[in-house]
Design a protein around this motif. Structure first.
Motif, short mmCIF file in Angstrom:
data_model
loop_
_atom_site.label_atom_id
_atom_site.label_comp_id
_atom_site.label_asym_id
_atom_site.label_seq_id
_atom_site.Cartn_x
_atom_site.Cartn_y
_atom_site.Cartn_z
N ILE B 432 1.39 -1.19 0.21
CA ILE B 432 0.41 0.44 0.06
C ILE B 432 0.85 1.27 -0.10
CG2 ILE B 432 -1.61 1.16 1.29
CD1 ILE B 432 -2.94 -0.73 0.64
N MET B 485 -5.34 -1.96 -3.82
CA MET B 485 -5.22 -1.19 -2.81
C MET B 485 -6.12 -2.09 -2.25
SD MET B 485 -4.39 3.28 -2.26
CE MET B 485 -3.18 3.50 -3.51
N ASN B 501 -2.41 2.10 6.90
CA ASN B 501 -2.80 2.34 5.62
C ASN B 501 -3.58 3.33 5.49
OD1 ASN B 501 -0.97 -0.32 4.79
ND2 ASN B 501 -2.86 -1.33 5.09
#
Lengths: 197, 803
Positions: B432, B485, B501
């Motif tokens: 990510i 993602m 994230n």
């Protein structure tokens, strides 16, 4: 000021005439600044103006000092036109200058076209009695002939300097008052005429 | 301060510029230094002013025209006023005006004082001495004038001057008398001119003398020249001029020839230079390509094209072909370069400009955009594969050890990981982060490149139809990134990593917002972030739930004394129950209100709005009850059970005649048992004493009452003994007796026959007093707790078990 505010001060326009070197400028400067100028410098055309108190009333006197020399004779007419009163000056020590007054008188009358124009005949340099060429009687008779006052002055000693200016101003003031009346009279006449018609 | 200056006299009152003027008046300055300003008709004349006395200044007029005041300014009196006026005029020379010096009569404007030659009509008051002003607006009709006089003129200077026309034109409204006066004036003037010639000479004697001197000098000079050079000096001069011309030509011919030669050489050199430039071109291109001086190449190429485009020479054509070939390669190189991104935006722009300057086919700018987008897409995919691929290889193990290679930008990214050692981060998180970095690096450049393209900054013709494809390019890239993602952020990630994230992506989002991206592009991100947030929230809640479940296993059943540290023995099951009770109590009284307070303080919605929420925490309370019952069961059942057996253990017979000497042992045992429970409870939570003990006491009282009601007969002494026992019990357990317990005690008393003799009552009293004094300690045990309850309660608040 005794006059109403906003109203212009009375302005009397005096013109100095006479042959060259008789003392017109000297008289003027003596009257204006209490000063006697010894040096001779021919005048072209000078202008002076100041406030004076005439019979309790503040007025302005405007003096135009003209040239006596023949060279400038051509421009005199224009000057004369604006004058309200004249001081015709000659020197008692110079007969020519006295004779010239005749010419000046005529020129003034021609330009102003008025027999009763305020006018003073002034015999200057009265302090130089020993060099006198023009007699008092002679001058007085001419003045009488013209119907004007004659005064003898001395720019050097200040004799009668103020007198000639003030006398002339009084004559002008009187003449103005008379003029106003006659104007009113004329207008009345006109209205009368109209009614007649 | 002195009064302001007043100018009352001026001599003369008019004159041309430069006239010497005597100014008279009052307060014209106390000294030369005091006089600081003088203007005549608006012209500053202080430079030529001569201070004579406070009443007199001599000055010279400036280039003024018209009538105006004379303003004197002094340091002591300020700016003054004037009662007289000076009139400046510019002197004009006309046919009737004499002048001692030569004056140009032609109407030329450029005199020193701006003097102007006026038309004679303006001088007419000089002519007749009659003002023209009177005639203004009364002009005689021009046509009639023409009829009357034909081609005659009223111009004084004209040869066809006609006096009648002059008079009609200028004085047709003047009265006869005035005209007569004018005529005499003119006559006098003419006369005076005749007579005044001598005086005129006198006045201008200086000038005249000067002129005479000059004329004499001229004559002398001329005569001496004739003597020197003979009668015809011009012929000699002509000869000399001719000769010198010939000499000069000779002198210069040589120089000119040399110059011509030099020019020819220079031209030849220039041509050579040009050819050299052409022939060296391919090599130069090669060299500059190596050094990256593309600008230079482009310049040279343009020059070559300019010079040799239309050449017919075969050699040149050949070289040109060579050059073109090189340029073609250069184009290819540049194109390739453009495709292998990343470059900074500036570099890209530069390359695009180069390509455009090289007149490459197609649309290099658009190609650049497309290839950039493509590169972004590729790098996103590559990134996903890199991280997720490794994860698949590791076969689901959650933590992947990625070797940190300091030379890759990865290490820089991992620098952000502060929660754990960088090596420990799950590959998904790294993925990510990498994705975020890629998007953050590439997307803005791509977008800006696009903006530049559409605003025409790339020097290409803008194809507006490409707006839509560009938008799609950007959007598809964003979608791709977000999808990768999303794929990465699945449920397998723990919430701290999810949070991390989220942080990364939010950072990215913030950076992208500044780019002015279209709203649908941002929406993709916004939606993703929202989803991620909910996912995080769900994750956190789930984790909390798990943690709560784990609590049971983690309970150590050790009491933490926050005020004094004491050794703790191993706990019995009963004690565990008690601790649980205490904990439940603590939770109810302290933790839950605190939770509510905190929620309120953080401005979360009120707890009551939550789904399935009961305000009274019934589940917890029922648990509380169950625990209490369990404890009571464990504690009071054995206690109760022992009462009856121990009552009769010593063959107690309520019907015997043995006199009562003391309370029976079973009573003592009951009291002792209660004290034991009391101690146990008190040690864990004194707060629970009343609640627990009252139940136990109630049970005891009930049991005692039951036991006594089962006794069939009482002897006299038995009555005394029984009463004493019950009274003692009642007294001992008084502080924990509920109403029901008291009733049971009364019931027990009632089941014993009434006392008949008076000395029996006394006997009971004596016995009780004796027992009280003997069991003072035990009694005080049970009593003390009641008195010191308040203190203990405070203490209790700080006791809780370690979980």
């Amino acid at each position: 000021m005794s006059k109403k505010p906003g109203m212009a001060q009375a302005l009397h326009k005096v013109i100095m005439v006479g042959s060259g070197g008789v003392g017109k400028s000297a008289l003027t400067l003596q009257f204006m600044y209490d000063e006697f100028v010894v040096d001779y410098e021919p005048t072209k055309a000078d202008s002076y103006r100041k406030k004076v108190v005439l019979d309790g009333e503040e007025v302005q006197i405007d003096i135009l000092d003209t040239a006596g020399q023949e060279d400038y004779a051509a421009i005199r007419d224009n000057y004369f036109r604006s004058g309200e009163g004249f001081l015709c000056v000659f020197s008692i020590t110079e007969d020519d200058s006295f004779q010239a007054t005749q010419e000046f008188r005529e020129q003034i009358l021609r330009v102003k076209n008025d027999e009763n124009i305020p006018f003073l005949l002034v015999g200057n340099k009265s302090d130089l009695q020993d060099k006198r060429q023009v007699s008092l009687a002679e001058a007085q008779s001419r003045a009488q002939q013209w119907g004007v006052p004659y005064v003898e002055t001395s720019a050097k000693t200040r004799e009668n300097v103020d007198k000639v200016f003030f006398d002339l101003m009084r004559a002008i003031a009187a003449r103005k008052a008379q003029g106003n009346q006659s104007e009113i009279g004329e207008r009345k006449k006109k209205t009368n005429c109209c009614t007649v018609l | 301060m002195a009064p302001p200056p007043v100018v009352t006299g001026i001599s003369p009152k008019e004159g041309p510029p430069g006239t010497r003027i005597t100014i008279r008046g009052e307060f014209l300055g106390s000294s030369l230094q005091d006089l600081i300003g003088l203007t005549i008709c608006g012209c500053d004349c202080i430079l030529l002013a001569e201070w004579k006395s406070p009443n007199k200044i001599i000055a010279r007029s400036g280039a003024c025209k018209g009538r105006g005041d004379i303003i004197v300014t002094t340091r002591s009196g300020g700016q003054g006023t004037s009662t007289v006026q000076f009139r400046g005029y510019h002197e004009t020379i006309g046919p009737l005006k004499e002048s001692a010096v030569w004056v140009e009569e032609a109407p030329i404007q450029s005199y020193v004082w701006g003097r102007r030659a006026l038309s004679p009509t303006n001088q007419q008051d000089d002519l007749l001495g009659i003002s023209v002003e009177e005639n203004e607006g009364k002009k005689f009709p021009e046509d009639e004038l023409f009829e009357l006089f034909g081609d005659a003129s009223s111009d004084l200077t004209s040869e066809k001057f006609h006096p009648g026309m002059f008079l009609l034109q200028n004085h047709h409204a003047t009265s006869f008398d005035d005209l007569k006066a004018g005529l005499s004036h003119l006559q006098r003037k003419v006369n005076s001119q005749k007579e005044g010639q001598l005086s005129f000479l006198k006045a201008n004697v200086g000038t005249v003398m000067e002129q005479l001197d000059t004329l004499t000098l001229l004559k002398e000079q001329y005569e001496s020249d004739i003597a020197k050079y003979g009668k015809k000096p011009l012929e000699k001069l002509e000869g000399s001029i001719k000769k010198s011309m010939g000499d000069a030509n000779q002198l210069f011919n040589e120089v000119l020839a040399r110059r011509e030669r030099a020019d020819a050489t220079r031209n030849a050199l220039a041509v050579m230079q040009r050819y050299k430039f052409l022939f060296c071109m391919p090599v130069n291109i090669e060299k500059n390509m190596k050094n990256g001086n593309y600008d230079l190449i482009i310049n040279d190429y343009a020059r070559v094209k300019n010079l040799f485009k239309n050449t017919d020479v075969d050699v040149f054509k050949k070289v040109l072909r060579e050059v073109d070939y090189r340029i073609e390669t250069l184009r290819d190189v540049l194109k390739k370069k453009l495709e292998e991104v990343p470059f900074t935006l500036e570099d890209q722009k530069k390359i695009i400009r180069h390509l455009i300057n090289l007149e490459t086919d197609g649309d290099p700018a658009w190609d650049a955009i497309a290839s950039h987008a493509n590169y972004l897409k590729k790098s996103i995919e590559a990134c996903t594969n890199e991280y997720l691929g490794t994860e698949n290889k590791e076969d689901g193990s959650k933590e992947v050890y990625i070797k940190t290679d300091t030379s890759t930008p990865l290490s820089v990214r991992q620098f952000k990981l502060t929660k754990t050692e960088e090596n420990n981060a799950p590959s998904k998180v790294l993925c990510i982060e990498a994705l975020c970095d890629i998007v953050m690096e590439q997307l803005p450049d791509l977008w800006r490149l696009g903006q530049c393209y559409f605003t025409g900054q790339l020097h290409v013709t803008v194809d507006t139809e490409k707006q839509e494809p560009f938008k799609n390019l950007v959007l598809s890239n964003i979608r791709l990134a977000v999808n990768s993602m999303k794929a990465t952020c699945d449920a397998s990630l723990t919430s701290p990593w999810l949070l991390h994230n989220l942080k990364c992506i939010r950072h990215l989002y913030a950076a992208l917002i500044h780019l002015d991206l279209p709203s649908d592009a941002l929406d993709i991100f916004g939606k993703f972030i929202f989803d991620l947030r909910s996912q995080c929230l769900v994750g956190i809640l789930k984790q909390t739930e798990d943690n709560v479940m784990l609590l049971a296993r983690k309970e150590t059943w050790e009491i933490e004394y926050l005020d004094k540290n004491e050794g703790v023995t191993k706990l019995t099951a009963e004690e565990c129950l008690l601790i649980s009770l205490s904990n439940i109590h603590y939770t109810l009284k302290v933790i839950l209100p605190q939770l509510t307070e905190n929620l309120k303080a953080q401005e979360y919605p009120d707890l009551t709005t939550a789904i399935g929420f009961n305000t009274d925490w019934t589940q917890l309370e029922s648990l509380d009850k169950a625990v209490l019952e369990a404890y009571l069961e464990r504690r009071s059942d054995p206690l109760i059970g022992t009462i009856e057996p121990s009552m009769y253990v010593g063959d107690l017979d309520w019907d015997s005649d043995l006199p009562a000497r003391c309370i029976k042992p079973y009573t003592q045992e009951i009291v002792a048992n209660v004290i034991t429970v009391h101690a146990e409870v008190c040690r864990i939570s004194p707060r629970l004493l009343k609640r627990v003990l009252s139940h136990i006491v109630e049970n005891i009282a009930e049991e005692v009452s039951r036991v006594f009601s089962c006794v069939k007969s009482f002897s006299h002494e038995g009555v005394v003994q029984g009463r004493t026992d019950i009274l003692f019990l009642r007294k001992a357990l008084e502080s924990f007796s509920s109403h029901r317990a008291k009733c049971f005690f009364d019931e027990a008393l009632n089941s014993i026959p009434k006392i008949t003799r008076k000395d029996d009552i006394e006997k009971i009293d004596i016995l009780l007093t004796k027992v009280y004094s003997r069991m003072r300690l035990q009694l005080s045990c049970l009593k003390d707790s009641v008195d010191s309850r308040v203190d203990v309660e405070n203490l209790n608040m700080t006791r809780l078990t370690i979980v």
